[in-house]
Design a protein around this motif. Sequence first.
Motif, PDB file in Angstrom:
ATOM      1  N   PRO A  65       0.599  -1.327  -0.024  1.00 40.83           N
ATOM      2  CA  PRO A  65       0.046   0.077   0.196  1.00 40.83           C
ATOM      3  C   PRO A  65       0.891   1.240  -0.022  1.00 40.83           C
ATOM      4  CG  PRO A  65      -0.911  -1.667   1.649  1.00 40.83           C
ATOM      5  CD  PRO A  65       0.147  -2.195   1.056  1.00 40.83           C
ATOM      6  N   ARG A  66       2.075   1.143   0.540  1.00 44.19           N
ATOM      7  CA  ARG A  66       2.753   2.514   0.665  1.00 44.19           C
ATOM      8  C   ARG A  66       3.845   2.708  -0.628  1.00 44.19           C
ATOM      9  NH1 ARG A  66       2.302   5.301   4.907  1.00 44.19           N
ATOM     10  NH2 ARG A  66       1.476   4.449   7.048  1.00 44.19           N
ATOM     11  N   ARG A  67       3.479   2.040  -1.603  1.00 50.18           N
ATOM     12  CA  ARG A  67       4.579   1.981  -2.676  1.00 50.18           C
ATOM     13  C   ARG A  67       4.389   3.374  -3.354  1.00 50.18           C
ATOM     14  NH1 ARG A  67       0.017  -0.582  -4.413  1.00 50.18           N
ATOM     15  NH2 ARG A  67      -1.108   0.250  -6.227  1.00 50.18           N
ATOM     16  N   ALA A  68       3.286   4.069  -3.452  1.00 49.48           N
ATOM     17  CA  ALA A  68       3.329   5.302  -4.006  1.00 49.48           C
ATOM     18  C   ALA A  68       4.213   6.431  -3.438  1.00 49.48           C
ATOM     19  CB  ALA A  68       1.909   5.867  -3.975  1.00 49.48           C
ATOM     20  N   GLN A  69       4.489   6.341  -2.178  1.00 50.56           N
ATOM     21  CA  GLN A  69       5.448   7.397  -1.798  1.00 50.56           C
ATOM     22  C   GLN A  69       6.873   7.326  -2.072  1.00 50.56           C
ATOM     23  OE1 GLN A  69       4.741   6.198   2.599  1.00 50.56           O
ATOM     24  NE2 GLN A  69       6.602   5.491   2.777  1.00 50.56           N
ATOM     25  N   PHE A  70       7.070   6.311  -2.489  1.00 51.31           N
ATOM     26  CA  PHE A  70       8.526   6.200  -3.199  1.00 51.31           C
ATOM     27  C   PHE A  70       8.604   6.305  -4.949  1.00 51.31           C
ATOM     28  CE2 PHE A  70       8.340   3.302   0.449  1.00 51.31           C
ATOM     29  CZ  PHE A  70       9.688   3.490   0.747  1.00 51.31           C
ATOM     30  N   SER A  71       7.409   6.858  -5.448  1.00 47.73           N
ATOM     31  CA  SER A  71       7.334   7.020  -6.742  1.00 47.73           C
ATOM     32  C   SER A  71       8.027   8.319  -7.310  1.00 47.73           C
ATOM     33  CB  SER A  71       5.906   7.096  -7.165  1.00 47.73           C
ATOM     34  OG  SER A  71       5.430   8.355  -6.743  1.00 47.73           O
ATOM     35  N   ARG A  72       8.663   9.156  -6.376  1.00 46.41           N
ATOM     36  CA  ARG A  72       9.354  10.246  -6.963  1.00 46.41           C
ATOM     37  C   ARG A  72      11.081   9.917  -6.440  1.00 46.41           C
ATOM     38  NH1 ARG A  72       6.085  14.685  -3.986  1.00 46.41           N
ATOM     39  NH2 ARG A  72       7.978  16.100  -4.251  1.00 46.41           N
ATOM     40  N   GLY A  73      11.384   8.960  -6.354  1.00 45.65           N
ATOM     41  CA  GLY A  73      12.660   8.515  -6.239  1.00 45.65           C
ATOM     42  C   GLY A  73      13.349   8.692  -4.772  1.00 45.65           C
ATOM     43  N   ASN A  74      14.622   8.752  -4.458  1.00 43.73           N
ATOM     44  CA  ASN A  74      14.928   8.792  -3.027  1.00 43.73           C
ATOM     45  C   ASN A  74      14.999  10.411  -2.857  1.00 43.73           C
ATOM     46  OD1 ASN A  74      15.830   6.399  -3.490  1.00 43.73           O
ATOM     47  ND2 ASN A  74      17.983   6.627  -3.472  1.00 43.73           N
ATOM     48  N   ARG A  75      14.268  10.668  -1.608  1.00 47.64           N
ATOM     49  CA  ARG A  75      14.249  11.932  -1.103  1.00 47.64           C
ATOM     50  C   ARG A  75      14.019  11.727   0.528  1.00 47.64           C
ATOM     51  NH1 ARG A  75       8.400  13.496  -1.341  1.00 47.64           N
ATOM     52  NH2 ARG A  75       7.180  11.433  -1.412  1.00 47.64           N
ATOM     53  N   ASP A 121       5.509   2.041 -10.958  1.00 48.80           N
ATOM     54  CA  ASP A 121       4.490   2.721 -10.076  1.00 48.80           C
ATOM     55  C   ASP A 121       4.712   4.411 -10.311  1.00 48.80           C
ATOM     56  OD1 ASP A 121       5.974   2.322  -6.616  1.00 48.80           O
ATOM     57  OD2 ASP A 121       6.872   2.880  -8.749  1.00 48.80           O
ATOM     58  N   GLY A 122       5.619   4.800 -10.868  1.00 48.09           N
ATOM     59  CA  GLY A 122       5.782   6.232 -10.635  1.00 48.09           C
ATOM     60  C   GLY A 122       6.325   6.917 -11.788  1.00 48.09           C
ATOM     61  N   LEU A 123       6.568   8.341 -11.819  1.00 48.54           N
ATOM     62  CA  LEU A 123       7.144   9.051 -12.830  1.00 48.54           C
ATOM     63  C   LEU A 123       8.396   8.431 -13.434  1.00 48.54           C
ATOM     64  CD1 LEU A 123       6.966  11.628 -14.482  1.00 48.54           C
ATOM     65  CD2 LEU A 123       8.265  12.629 -12.615  1.00 48.54           C
ATOM     66  N   LEU A 124       9.223   8.130 -12.594  1.00 43.66           N
ATOM     67  CA  LEU A 124      10.546   7.481 -13.060  1.00 43.66           C
ATOM     68  C   LEU A 124      10.316   6.235 -13.853  1.00 43.66           C
ATOM     69  CD1 LEU A 124      12.988   7.936  -9.998  1.00 43.66           C
ATOM     70  CD2 LEU A 124      12.822   9.292 -11.958  1.00 43.66           C
ATOM     71  N   GLU A 174     -10.702  11.492   5.677  1.00 41.97           N
ATOM     72  CA  GLU A 174     -10.919  11.515   4.228  1.00 41.97           C
ATOM     73  C   GLU A 174      -9.741  11.896   3.366  1.00 41.97           C
ATOM     74  OE1 GLU A 174     -14.104  14.341   3.775  1.00 41.97           O
ATOM     75  OE2 GLU A 174     -15.617  13.203   4.983  1.00 41.97           O
ATOM     76  N   ALA A 175      -8.649  12.490   3.939  1.00 43.61           N
ATOM     77  CA  ALA A 175      -7.801  12.618   3.040  1.00 43.61           C
ATOM     78  C   ALA A 175      -6.561  11.683   3.159  1.00 43.61           C
ATOM     79  CB  ALA A 175      -6.867  14.076   3.504  1.00 43.61           C
ATOM     80  N   HIS A 176      -7.018  10.589   3.847  1.00 46.71           N
ATOM     81  CA  HIS A 176      -6.157   9.388   3.645  1.00 46.71           C
ATOM     82  C   HIS A 176      -5.562   8.978   2.443  1.00 46.71           C
ATOM     83  CE1 HIS A 176      -3.844   6.025   5.672  1.00 46.71           C
ATOM     84  NE2 HIS A 176      -4.494   5.373   4.789  1.00 46.71           N
ATOM     85  N   GLY A 177      -4.406   8.754   2.193  1.00 47.41           N
ATOM     86  CA  GLY A 177      -3.998   8.487   0.693  1.00 47.41           C
ATOM     87  C   GLY A 177      -3.136   7.132   0.473  1.00 47.41           C
ATOM     88  N   ILE A 178      -2.949   6.255   1.556  1.00 45.58           N
ATOM     89  CA  ILE A 178      -2.147   5.046   1.426  1.00 45.58           C
ATOM     90  C   ILE A 178      -3.253   3.722   1.133  1.00 45.58           C
ATOM     91  CG2 ILE A 178      -0.613   3.646   2.636  1.00 45.58           C
ATOM     92  CD1 ILE A 178       0.517   6.398   1.772  1.00 45.58           C
ATOM     93  N   ARG A 179      -3.845   3.446   2.392  1.00 41.58           N
ATOM     94  CA  ARG A 179      -4.749   2.367   2.103  1.00 41.58           C
ATOM     95  C   ARG A 179      -5.931   2.786   1.356  1.00 41.58           C
ATOM     96  NH1 ARG A 179      -4.388  -2.086   4.836  1.00 41.58           N
ATOM     97  NH2 ARG A 179      -3.506  -1.281   6.841  1.00 41.58           N
ATOM     98  N   HIS A 180      -6.419   1.858   0.340  1.00 42.31           N
ATOM     99  CA  HIS A 180      -7.643   2.446  -0.390  1.00 42.31           C
ATOM    100  C   HIS A 180      -8.760   2.217   0.574  1.00 42.31           C
ATOM    101  CE1 HIS A 180     -10.462   3.315  -3.505  1.00 42.31           C
ATOM    102  NE2 HIS A 180     -11.252   2.069  -3.357  1.00 42.31           N
TER     103      HIS A 180
END
Length: 871
Positions: A156-166, A449-452, A328-334
């Motif tokens: 579920p937390r894969r999206a937070q890594f979509s912008r690479g190392n940061r 899963d992301g831009l990269l 309502e703003a939760h963005g990890i688990r659907h």
Amino acid sequence: MTDGATASSLPGVREAVPARPRFSIVTAVYNVEPYLPEFIASLEAQTFDLSRLEVVAVDDGSTDGSLGVLEAWCRQSRIRVRIVRQPNAGAAAARNTGLGHATGEWVAFTDPDDALDPRYFEAVDAFATAHPGIQVMATRVLMYDDARGTLRNNHPRRAQFSRGNRVVDLRREPNAFTSATVAVFRRERLEQLGLRYDTRIVPSFEDGHFMACFMLGLKAPRLGLVRTAKYHYRRREAATSASQTSWSHPGRYSAVFDYGYLDLVRRARDAKGRLPEWVQQLIVYDVSAYIQENDLPTSKVRIAPELLDGFHERLATLFRALDPAVVEAHGIRHLRPVWIDVINHAYREPWHTERPERTHVDRLMRLQRIDYRYTGTAPAEELRVAGRPISPAWSKRVVHRYFGRPLIEERILWVPNDPSLELRLDGRPAKIVRRKPHAAPAIDEEGRDGLLDRLRPYISRRALREFRTRHRHIVGDAWVRFLAGTTGLLRYRHAWVLMDRLHDADDNGERLFEYLARERPDINAWFVLERGTPDWQRMQAAGVRRLVAHGTREWRSLLLNADWVLSSHSDKPIVQPAEVIRVRGHSDWKFGFLQHGVIKDDLSPWLNAYEHDLFVTSTEPEYHSIADDGTSYLVTKKEVRLTGLPRFDRLLREAAAVPPDARNLVIVGPTWRSWLALPLERGTQRRDMRSQFWDSEYVQRWSALLAAPEIGAAVAARGWQLAFMPHPNLQHALDRLDLPEHVEALQFEGTDVQALYARMALLVTDYSSVAFNAAYIDRPTIYYQFDRQRVLSGGHVGRPGYFDYERDGFGPVVLDHDAAVAAVVAAIGRGPEPGEPYASRIAATFPDRDGRACERVVAAVEALSRPWSAA
């Protein structure tokens, strides 16, 4: 304690051990012998300098060979390995012990049944060097499916890594977080905080609590996200890990709340004067797993009655601490909309939806479905069209039950699809909005899963080839659109598509298809089945026309022009076939659920996942358990129709043709068990069995019954035949089962099952709805329920429903081997007819067996295909 020293590749030469390792890996080891070699190999394969790694392995009282594996590794590894032994005290206590022995600059708490990518520590080291002020780093989790040996990027937390190392600041990105197990901490900071795992938090969330306490101890909650460091999290095939078995632990419903979630609320308020949004998001992420698990068809939630009141009190306290806007703003688990409403409103003041949703439009009936939820007393409801008051065509009150209690209710209204429709709740206008898309897209392959990743096709030739492979369907989809709009439109316009399973037939779908071909040639009916299967070959040999191969372009063109899909199964590959929906983005056909059997349990968690435009039922109790107010099914009396199963018509004819003295088949037909089966293979309706199936009580018990000499003798004396015909999900196991010579193995695929049932003299089952088939033709049944407590408490698919086996069943219920053998022998002696009270129960359950079920189903489909009129 045992230490393993580092050694060079030259025999007899010892290298100096660094005074301070860069990384310490603290791992809590308890009975993980089968998984340790892979864990060890992943550390030995690290591209980082092994002499700068330290492993502190705490053997937490293992009773298997884990300690021996560790000691053998310690003797030969180039990594400094320290083994610490202690009596079993739990993972948290073991990690605390290990932390006391760690000497590295950084510390990781890797679980010993998981594994690390070879570049894991190289990537973490590079990130730490580039960001010298960072105190904690989160690594990317890939899910390793133990049973299939596949690695997927679907955490579920894969999206937070979509912008690479940061580096992220949780005050600005509150949905970013991680577990302590997959994080790497600066050890000096841990010591400054005096932070240790809270051993009272069992059986889960101790790592989430630890991580949150660390972040609360920082001046600024900054977290390093290291996308290039990949952690392989194992989902055990045997489902024996702590996280997989924790739902039956009483601490899940007490200690996790008291010392975990609620403790975090207190700590955060004490430290910050408020509850930071990132702490709330962590709690929402974790506690929503309870709600999600509750809604699974095979839910593992088990709350002892004495814990129930306290659990709901804790849940209420926690939910009231959360800000509804944050939830309502939760963005990890659907989060499904109903879950959000449960968290935000279940334990608060009476409430109702401010904006009811238009959830479905029935274009053929010119109706729309409006849903809204509420707590407390239902709001006063007023409907108007063109200013005139109206009543809904159909309506229902659905009760959403969580953890044994009704927490929220829902109203379903079928009303005219008219733009002038007005709805007032408690006298106030309620704006009707269109439902937002329900399902989040699944990402299965590693690293897409992301831009990269989206840019990778333009970076290398290999990536370009991969892109072409992944998107090869684009041309095919365009061709299908062309076919559907030309030849498909002429051939398949207003089609009815009949199906059973993708890979077999001979159920309600085929029986209704036969009826349509024979009695209603005016209906454009087609049957879909996988090419080359036994039933495909049988139907082709019989000269069946209008047979379409599943998965072909013809099949997709058929569905794109169909008015109805009518199937005996309600599974995603049938209801929402991705290959077809991908072409248009949505489905225009209506779906009719013909059923695979008579429903006796509460299957709403499974069936509510799909839209049903027709829902066939066969008995009065079944109909009312699904359609009535106060049930949990999201269907009304519009969709639910009491028709009988289409296959009952032919079954009745076949059975009438077999006189009592020709009924000579004893069928042993148990259903499957969800805990012994793997999930459906993606895009199919096939399952495989877990490896422990072969040594399970299930196999042992049924094998013993089939081999019982008393049953063999009774069958032989009567001149009957004993046969084993397990559920379709277990059919592939027949070839590997060592059945006695006098037992015939019966397959579903390619077999005329109804002809077998017609010959049946006795059915021996456990919980299978096949008993309703036997009852429909007045055949006796025995229920052998050796695992009754586990199954009937929700361990299999479904929850207890209206049907009670002792009160409503069509035969005796037996719980052990000796009783089962005695019951079978006695039934064989009585002959192929049910005795009392079972004959009377059968007559009451099926008062009208007139052979017109297909006719009634067709009439229901036609009624649901015409515009609705209030007249």
